[in-house]
Design a protein around this motif. Structure first.
Motif, PDB file in Angstrom:
ATOM      1  N   ILE A 213     -92.337  -1.954 -15.744  1.00  9.46           N
ATOM      2  CA  ILE A 213     -91.060  -2.004 -16.949  1.00  9.46           C
ATOM      3  C   ILE A 213     -91.936  -2.631 -18.159  1.00  9.46           C
ATOM      4  O   ILE A 213     -92.689  -3.357 -18.280  1.00  9.46           O
ATOM      5  N   ILE A 214     -92.072  -1.557 -18.936  1.00 15.96           N
ATOM      6  CA  ILE A 214     -92.713  -1.580 -20.335  1.00 15.96           C
ATOM      7  C   ILE A 214     -91.976  -2.444 -21.318  1.00 15.96           C
ATOM      8  O   ILE A 214     -90.910  -2.417 -21.775  1.00 15.96           O
ATOM      9  N   THR A 215     -92.684  -3.753 -21.564  1.00 13.06           N
ATOM     10  CA  THR A 215     -92.092  -4.650 -22.438  1.00 13.06           C
ATOM     11  C   THR A 215     -92.241  -4.709 -23.853  1.00 13.06           C
ATOM     12  O   THR A 215     -93.466  -4.266 -24.540  1.00 13.06           O
ATOM     13  N   GLY A 216     -91.300  -4.699 -24.605  1.00 16.24           N
ATOM     14  CA  GLY A 216     -91.275  -4.400 -25.942  1.00 16.24           C
ATOM     15  C   GLY A 216     -91.798  -5.921 -26.614  1.00 16.24           C
ATOM     16  O   GLY A 216     -91.322  -6.722 -26.305  1.00 16.24           O
ATOM     17  N   GLY A 217     -92.509  -5.803 -27.824  1.00 17.56           N
ATOM     18  CA  GLY A 217     -92.995  -6.787 -28.451  1.00 17.56           C
ATOM     19  C   GLY A 217     -92.550  -6.943 -30.007  1.00 17.56           C
ATOM     20  O   GLY A 217     -92.743  -7.791 -30.762  1.00 17.56           O
TER      21      GLY A 217
ATOM     22  N   SER B 105     -90.554  -1.728 -29.252  1.00 15.12           N
ATOM     23  CA  SER B 105     -89.376  -1.551 -28.043  1.00 15.12           C
ATOM     24  C   SER B 105     -89.018  -0.012 -28.241  1.00 15.12           C
ATOM     25  O   SER B 105     -88.680   0.784 -27.062  1.00 15.12           O
ATOM     26  N   LYS B 106     -89.072   0.638 -29.422  1.00 13.27           N
ATOM     27  CA  LYS B 106     -88.575   1.856 -29.118  1.00 13.27           C
ATOM     28  C   LYS B 106     -89.771   2.786 -28.523  1.00 13.27           C
ATOM     29  O   LYS B 106     -89.296   3.631 -27.801  1.00 13.27           O
TER      30      LYS B 106
ATOM     31  N   GLY C 280     -87.050  -6.341 -27.293  1.00 17.26           N
ATOM     32  CA  GLY C 280     -87.183  -7.732 -28.002  1.00 17.26           C
ATOM     33  C   GLY C 280     -88.401  -7.923 -28.954  1.00 17.26           C
ATOM     34  O   GLY C 280     -89.044  -6.988 -29.149  1.00 17.26           O
ATOM     35  N   CYS C 281     -88.621  -9.192 -29.352  1.00 11.93           N
ATOM     36  CA  CYS C 281     -89.268  -9.496 -30.464  1.00 11.93           C
ATOM     37  C   CYS C 281     -90.392 -10.783 -30.012  1.00 11.93           C
ATOM     38  O   CYS C 281     -89.803 -11.556 -29.835  1.00 11.93           O
TER      39      CYS C 281
ATOM     40  N   LEU D 164     -80.321  -0.617 -29.866  1.00  9.32           N
ATOM     41  CA  LEU D 164     -81.375  -0.166 -29.137  1.00  9.32           C
ATOM     42  C   LEU D 164     -80.786  -0.396 -27.662  1.00  9.32           C
ATOM     43  O   LEU D 164     -81.031   0.547 -26.640  1.00  9.32           O
ATOM     44  N   ILE D 165     -80.632  -1.594 -27.295  1.00 10.71           N
ATOM     45  CA  ILE D 165     -79.976  -2.081 -25.817  1.00 10.71           C
ATOM     46  C   ILE D 165     -78.728  -1.244 -25.642  1.00 10.71           C
ATOM     47  O   ILE D 165     -79.004  -0.587 -24.348  1.00 10.71           O
TER      48      ILE D 165
END
Length: 336
Positions: free
Chosen positions: A62-66, A71-72, A88-89, A114-115
């Motif tokens: 699961i590649i996690t967006g920061g 996230s893109k 997310g941020c 995006l979600i």
């Protein structure tokens, strides 16, 4: 951008067969492309790293967006590799909300879009985050800014009924207060549309972990969670139904100065060779071998082994199996 990895290992002919586990890595970090501190030190070895992970039993990630940008990237990489992603941020990036053209509402709306566009299919979104509070690094974003934009992202988890991928550093009181005020005070927020979540890379106290578990959240453990004797006591206190295993690679290595070292000393050679393969320095790079100073997904087995040793009498396979099931259920990874 951390990455949660879901893994299953079967070591034929070995007494030890860790069937399933999951962990966190950082696939989009440039260090996996050969860049160290902004300079190209060696060839891109992403595929070689993935091969080592597969050899250690990794089944998915699961590649996690920061951030919005990350996230893109996470979604793009997840689609390419057939993994999963979060949107997310991170709290240290939360000033980006206010700096964004169109303001914080527009930034949140872009995360929302995006979600919405990636809820199904290959590379789908399975959690909101990484979000939370980090009072150790307020030079990146002030406390008030972090609190405001942590709260706004909780609305996305409610709207899309997704679990949270959470970050909490030196901010437990405010962190828990915001979660409670937003309806995540029990059963992981299911009463307001939430679906629980994991407080990853946990370094808090036994009491803090208990409070979060009572609220319906999981606790993620990696090398940074196992540095001190107090850390080990907290890790031992995590309830089986609430534990998740991770690496947070390329960070949070299990090192010889950590309290976890004493437990790793009993790791069987057949597992040690897979979880901690011999590495070379970046300047002496050899394709196919790990790079010193860079934590890799394979180390998840070491994290699992320490938890196994802390829980005397509980088989290694039972530890990894439980973490696997917790991960699949929390993130709804029906495909694996």
């Amino acid at each position: 951008m951390p990455v949660t990895v879901v893994a299953a290992t079967s070591l034929a002919g070995s007494e030890f067969q860790p069937d399933k586990y999951r962990f966190i890595v950082n696939l989009t970090d440039p260090v996996f492309r050969g860049y160290h501190h902004g300079k190209q030190k060696h060839d891109d070895d992403m595929e070689a790293m993935l091969e080592r992970a597969r050899a250690a039993g990794v089944k998915s990630m699961i590649i996690t967006g920061g951030s919005l940008h990350e996230s893109k990237e996470a979604l793009e990489l997840a689609k390419q590799l057939g993994f999963y992603a979060t949107v997310g941020c991170h709290p240290t990036r939360s000033s980006q909300f206010d700096q964004f053209r169109g303001g914080p509402e527009r930034y949140l709306d872009e995360l929302d879009k995006l979600i919405a566009a990636n809820l199904t299919g290959k590379g789908r979104v399975v959690a909101v985050g990484e979000c939370g509070l980090d009072y150790d690094r307020t030079h990146f974003a002030p406390e008030e800014t972090q609190r405001r934009h942590f709260r706004s992202q909780l609305a996305l988890a409610k709207k899309y009924h997704l679990p949270l991928f959470l970050h909490s550093r030196a901010a437990h009181r405010d962190f828990v207060q915001i979660l409670r005020e937003e309806g995540f005070d029990k059963d992981g927020g299911r009463g307001v549309g939430g679906k629980g979540g994991v407080v990853h890379s946990f370094t808090g106290t036994i009491e803090e972990a208990a409070e979060l578990m009572d609220m319906g959240f999981h606790i993620g453990v990696n090398g940074c969670s196992l540095k001190t004797a107090d850390n080990l006591a907290t890790a031992k206190s995590i309830r089986p139904e609430r534990i998740l295993l991770e690496t947070d690679a390329p960070w949070c290595s299990l090192t010889s100065t950590h309290a976890s070292k004493a437990h790793l000393a009993s790791l069987p050679p057949v597992l040690n060779a897979i979880y901690f393969p011999s590495a070379t320095r970046p300047e002496s790079f050899v394709y196919g071998r790990p790079v010193k100073g860079r934590n890799e997904p394979t180390a998840i087995g070491g994290v699992a082994w320490v938890i196994h040793r802390l829980n005397e009498g509980v088989p290694f396979e039972k530890i990894t199996e439980k973490a696997w099931k917790n991960t699949v259920e929390l993130f709804n990874l029906t495909e694996v």
